[in-house]
Design an enzyme around this catalytic site. Sequence first.
Site, PDB file in Angstrom:
ATOM      1  N   GLU A 175      -0.179  -7.370   0.819  1.00 20.30           N
ATOM      2  CA  GLU A 175       0.319  -6.200   1.872  1.00 20.30           C
ATOM      3  C   GLU A 175       1.778  -6.178   1.592  1.00 20.30           C
ATOM      4  O   GLU A 175       2.420  -5.262   1.824  1.00 20.30           O
ATOM      5  CB  GLU A 175      -0.158  -6.080   3.359  1.00 20.30           C
ATOM      6  CG  GLU A 175       0.670  -7.179   4.133  1.00 20.30           C
ATOM      7  CD  GLU A 175       0.127  -8.667   3.932  1.00 20.30           C
ATOM      8  OE1 GLU A 175      -0.725  -8.997   2.913  1.00 20.30           O
ATOM      9  OE2 GLU A 175       0.633  -9.614   4.632  1.00 20.30           O
ATOM     10  N   CYS A 179      -3.440 -15.322   4.474  1.00 19.80           N
ATOM     11  CA  CYS A 179      -2.557 -16.427   4.889  1.00 19.80           C
ATOM     12  C   CYS A 179      -3.077 -17.199   6.182  1.00 19.80           C
ATOM     13  O   CYS A 179      -4.196 -17.705   6.302  1.00 19.80           O
ATOM     14  CB  CYS A 179      -1.157 -16.112   4.803  1.00 19.80           C
ATOM     15  SG  CYS A 179      -0.110 -17.251   4.607  1.00 19.80           S
ATOM     16  N   HIS A 193      -0.278 -12.684   0.438  1.00 21.83           N
ATOM     17  CA  HIS A 193       0.118 -11.436   1.120  1.00 21.83           C
ATOM     18  C   HIS A 193       0.466 -10.285  -0.157  1.00 21.83           C
ATOM     19  O   HIS A 193       1.344  -9.911  -0.548  1.00 21.83           O
ATOM     20  CB  HIS A 193       1.559 -11.500   1.685  1.00 21.83           C
ATOM     21  CG  HIS A 193       1.456 -12.515   2.942  1.00 21.83           C
ATOM     22  ND1 HIS A 193       1.041 -12.290   4.127  1.00 21.83           N
ATOM     23  CD2 HIS A 193       1.831 -13.795   2.833  1.00 21.83           C
ATOM     24  CE1 HIS A 193       1.339 -13.300   5.059  1.00 21.83           C
ATOM     25  NE2 HIS A 193       1.721 -14.234   4.144  1.00 21.83           N
TER      26      HIS A 193
HETATM   27  N1  LIG Z   1       2.439 -16.529   5.889  1.00 23.48           N
HETATM   28  C1  LIG Z   1       1.460 -17.434   6.755  1.00 23.48           C
HETATM   29  O1  LIG Z   1       0.748 -16.613   7.265  1.00 23.48           O
HETATM   30  C2  LIG Z   1       2.105 -18.493   6.930  1.00 23.48           C
HETATM   31  C3  LIG Z   1       0.926 -19.247   7.529  1.00 23.48           C
HETATM   32  C4  LIG Z   1       1.280 -20.352   8.346  1.00 23.48           C
HETATM   33  N2  LIG Z   1       1.944 -21.286   7.603  1.00 23.48           N
HETATM   34  C5  LIG Z   1       0.126 -21.071   9.144  1.00 23.48           C
HETATM   35  O2  LIG Z   1      -0.090 -22.066   8.892  1.00 23.48           O
HETATM   36  O3  LIG Z   1      -0.345 -20.171  10.184  1.00 23.48           O
END
Ligand SMILES: NC(=O)CC[C@H](N)C(=O)O
Length: 229
Positions: free
Chosen positions: A213, A91, A211
Amino acid sequence: MVTHPRPAPVVGVLALQGGVAEHAEMLERLGARVVLVRRERDFAGADGPRLDALVLPGGESSTQDRLLRIFDLADGLRGVIAEGLPVLGTCAGLVLLAREVRDAAPGQRSFGVLDVAVRRNAIGPQTASRELELAVDAEDVVGQSDGRVRAAVIRAPEVVSVGPGARTICRAGGRALGATSAPVSADDDAGAGGSRGAQLRLGAVTGIAVHPELTGDPAFHRALLAQVR
Ligand SMILES: NC(=O)CC[C@H](N)C(=O)O
């Protein structure tokens, strides 16, 4: 003959902000020794890198980027990744790895080590975080699962374009949600972003928008550890 057990792989988890504990728990469950990376000495020593692999957790990529620069870690970490340390970014971690970040916060930078463009916050408002099933192409991840991985999306980025140095490795709902650096292989006839012909395997740098995890699906973490062993 005396045999010695192989030492546990040492995996760094960037621990400046975000979902550090879940990654650390999963990696320890899979037999790794976890180092929380907060200082340069956590990943680089006088005699070279101290880590066998690295995880960049989710969180907020613009905050992580700021902290990386405040603590003077950005150049050093980028260096060990560019030298081939196996990395899994989830992410915000994918955003940190990407060559191009669309809808970035003002001044936000990335390591630029994964040849993809990502659009931040493409999927799901924070309040609508949910689980989804990913279709995964990479053989070394599929080998750890049945080709489907359950993962959570929380304001996830989307991979919007893949350059010649990367391949798409997973999708859901018609969107590309992960990519890996293209491994150098003579018989790899896969086109940019695709997996025609040759088996698609993880390169050293892998980023996924989701994610695993949080759902406890270990396929990607196992594949990362398999790159070390
Ligand atoms: N769950 C996440 O890691 C969100 C990422 C977040 N929206 C970003 O741009 O960093």
